[in-house]
Motif scaffolding. Structure first.
Motif, short mmCIF file in Angstrom:
data_model
loop_
_atom_site.label_atom_id
_atom_site.label_comp_id
_atom_site.label_asym_id
_atom_site.label_seq_id
_atom_site.Cartn_x
_atom_site.Cartn_y
_atom_site.Cartn_z
N ASP A 122 0.73 -1.28 0.23
CA ASP A 122 0.15 0.10 0.18
C ASP A 122 0.97 1.24 -0.14
O ASP A 122 0.25 2.60 0.16
CB ASP A 122 -0.76 -0.16 1.17
N SER A 124 2.84 4.12 -1.74
CA SER A 124 2.57 4.85 -3.10
C SER A 124 3.42 4.28 -4.20
O SER A 124 4.81 4.01 -3.93
CB SER A 124 2.89 6.35 -2.99
N TYR A 155 -5.42 0.06 -1.06
CA TYR A 155 -5.21 1.37 -1.26
C TYR A 155 -5.04 1.65 -2.87
O TYR A 155 -3.94 0.89 -3.53
CB TYR A 155 -4.39 2.33 -0.57
N ASP A 157 -3.43 3.89 -4.70
CA ASP A 157 -2.26 4.30 -5.23
C ASP A 157 -0.94 3.45 -4.72
O ASP A 157 0.10 3.65 -5.14
CB ASP A 157 -2.05 5.93 -4.57
N ARG A 280 -8.85 9.91 -2.97
CA ARG A 280 -9.56 8.93 -2.14
C ARG A 280 -8.81 8.21 -0.99
O ARG A 280 -9.16 8.01 0.10
CB ARG A 280 -10.03 7.86 -3.06
N THR A 281 -7.58 8.16 -1.35
CA THR A 281 -6.77 7.24 -0.35
C THR A 281 -6.46 8.35 0.98
O THR A 281 -6.67 7.66 2.18
CB THR A 281 -5.34 7.03 -0.82
N SER A 282 -6.08 9.39 0.64
CA SER A 282 -5.85 10.54 2.03
C SER A 282 -7.26 10.54 2.66
O SER A 282 -7.36 10.73 3.92
CB SER A 282 -5.45 11.54 1.54
N GLN A 285 -7.76 7.68 4.84
CA GLN A 285 -7.23 7.70 6.07
C GLN A 285 -7.58 8.84 7.03
O GLN A 285 -7.09 9.34 7.98
CB GLN A 285 -5.97 7.90 5.72
N GLN A 441 -9.75 -0.83 5.51
CA GLN A 441 -8.42 -0.02 5.69
C GLN A 441 -8.26 -0.16 7.28
O GLN A 441 -7.19 -0.34 7.97
CB GLN A 441 -8.33 1.37 5.26
#
Length: 541
Positions: A122, A124, A155, A157, A280-282, A285, A441
């Motif tokens: 996961d 980057s 994730y 990315d 989306r990922t941030s 989180q 997640q």
């Protein structure tokens, strides 16, 4: 030991001229993209007004770069001053610098001759690619170790097919023992990943047998009643009182976030921002200046005001409000009492706003805070601090097609801010893992005695995942077949991973609730698939 973001910042911190040049190029690129969209869009629309404000904000930041002496970074992403960097910028520029600056590579190898990355699947993809390049170029003096399970990549990315990118010369140790799950759950998750990579885990020799059940219900069934009935049935099967209806001892995992958002009551805020792939990922989180503005500044202040906790209110305002920063108080001189009174009036007004008959929208709260200067407004939210001007499209159909383009961050925020403020509070509890519902997640690496996994293609709206295809109730699409042939990821691949992660959280018992279009066909498909024994599959009318 550190987070990947803190590690990246430790490499580039202090190289302020390089950072300034990188930011200047990125801002000009963003401005050019916005101007291109502006030229193609309708001039008199809300979306055009949002873009114009965003362009102005980015130009202002670009113009001020030359006056910044030293850049700063906050792990929470809450820095809102002009010298601050966000999560995405730190990761992106670190990857770019490592790729283009041999000196930084040598510094990395010298400072950290052994670099171990947990949850590497996961990390980057941009950063992972450059670290693999560094390892290849400095193999004699640099050791890169990757920990992670590709079946648990969640994730977007993260680097696809990371295992295939690892050089053959690398050692590949394996962890085959599953210390968490009972025997029956281990058998299930082994079958789930059998058609992917064929990896198998072994249960502990002293592991309990465990209980697994699949419940199939009609798509149109009452979801709350169905899930309560499933919990009651699991209590009868296992004899475990923890499955009693409404028990907080049950961890409910919906494989699609929108399903959890709908059940927990924050869909209006969550849906538009979750649809923006770039953030989306941030967003999942709970990081980023836009999110942190509400969850780490506004909501704590609202909570303190409602509790009449004067100490907490004073602490929050003194820490982050520009009304009471040291410069403002210094400039006020003998008029500091008036400054304090203005801060108190702003807080009183915020309490009145959120205590009215109707819960205000997030945008109404944002506009109030901007007007009173109670907190500093992040750049991403700045376009929404002023009232919308009348546009040509209003009064006709009542909608602005440009505005509804949720692929853009501006479009996502415009819609999300129309949600009531309390939806952001529920979102915050969800992403922080303090609600009965949780994200895949949030639970990765955790375990719970009782797990209920919710599966529903209709509720997920076919967005990114396809459970009917995974379970064999529907065939693969032409796109799926093309992606498979090209070695690309498919919706089935993504769905399999999320199903694997959620099922593998169960320590004692697992209930999977599958809402199917046709119950009998779904049951036949699941029996044929062989993941569950026939006696483990029940129909919920």
């Amino acid at each position: 030991m550190s987070t990947i973001h803190a590690f990246a910042w430790s490499l580039i911190s202090g190289y302020d001229n390089d950072i300034r040049g990188w930011l200047a190029g990125r801002l000009l690129q963003d401005i050019a993209e916005l101007e291109e969209a502006q030229a193609k869009g309708r001039a008199a629309s809300k979306a055009a007004a949002d873009r114009a404000r965003s362009i102005e904000s980015k130009r202002h930041r670009h113009e001020n770069l030359g006056s910044i002496i030293r850049f700063i970074y906050s792990p929470t992403g809450d820095n809102q001053t002009r010298d601050s960097l966000n999560h995405a910028e730190v990761i992106a520029m670190t990857a770019d610098f490592l790729a283009s600056k041999p000196g930084l590579r040598r510094l990395l190898v010298t400072r950290f001759p052994v670099l171990l990355i947990d949850e590497s699947q996961d990390t980057s993809r941009q950063l992972m690619d450059v670290l693999l390049d560094v390892e290849a170029a400095h193999r004699d003096t640099f050791c890169l170790g990757l920990f992670g399970d590709m079946m648990q990549r969640i994730y977007a990315d993260g680097k696809e097919r990371l295992a295939e990118a690892i050089p053959e010369a690398w050692a590949r140790p394996r962890k085959s023992m599953n210390h968490r799950c009972p025997t029956r759950v281990v058998e299930l998750i082994n079958r789930v990943r059998q058609d992917d990579d064929g990896e198998k885990q072994l249960p502990r020799s002293d592991a309990a047998a465990g209980t697994v059940r699949l419940f199939i219900a009609p798509q149109r069934a009452d979801k709350s009643a169905t899930e309560a009935a499933v919990a009651a049935r699991m209590q009868a099967i296992t004899g475990d009182e923890g499955w009693s209806e409404g028990s907080d001892a049950i961890k409910t995992l919906a494989l699609e976030h929108l399903m959890s958002a709908r059940r927990f009551g924050f869909e209006r805020f969550f849906g538009p921002l979750y649809a923006v792939e770039r953030i989306r990922t941030s967003f999942l989180q709970g990081t980023g200046a836009g999110i942190g503005f509400f969850t780490r500044e506004v909501l704590p202040l609202v909570e303190a005001l409602r509790a009449a906790d004067r100490f907490a209110v004073a602490s929050i305002v003194r820490k982050t409000s520009p009304l009471l920063d040291s410069k403002a108080l210094e400039e006020a001189g003998e008029g500091q009492a008036e400054v304090l009174a203005a801060a108190k009036a702003a807080c009183d007004g915020l309490l009145a706003l959120v205590s009215g008959h109707a819960m205000p929208t997030a945008r109404e709260v944002l506009r109030y805070i901007a007007e009173t200067r109670l907190f500093t407004i992040p750049d991403v939210l700045a376009p929404f601090t002023v009232p919308d001007e009348p546009t040509d499209d209003e009064g006709a159909s009542g909608t602005d097609e440009e505005e509804l383009n949720l692929k853009t961050e501006l479009g996502g925020w415009r819609q999300a801010l129309e949600a009531p403020l309390d939806e952001i509070e529920r979102y915050d509890r969800y992403v922080s893992g303090t609600s009965r519902f949780d994200t895949h997640q949030g639970v990765k690496g955790l375990e719970f005695p009782r797990v209920m996994v919710i599966v529903s293609d209709e509720e997920a709206r076919g967005f990114m995942f396809a459970y009917d295809k995974l379970f064999g109730a529907k065939g693969k699409s032409d796109t799926d077949l093309k992606n498979e042939a090209a070695g690309k990821e498919t919706t089935i691949d993504r769905t399999r991973r999320l199903f694997y992660v959620t099922c593998s959280r169960a320590e004692d018992s697992l209930a999977v609730v599958y809402y199917a279009e046709t119950v009998d066909a779904a049951r036949a498909a699941m029996v044929k698939q062989g993941w569950f024994a026939e006696e483990e599959i029940e129909i919920v009318a």
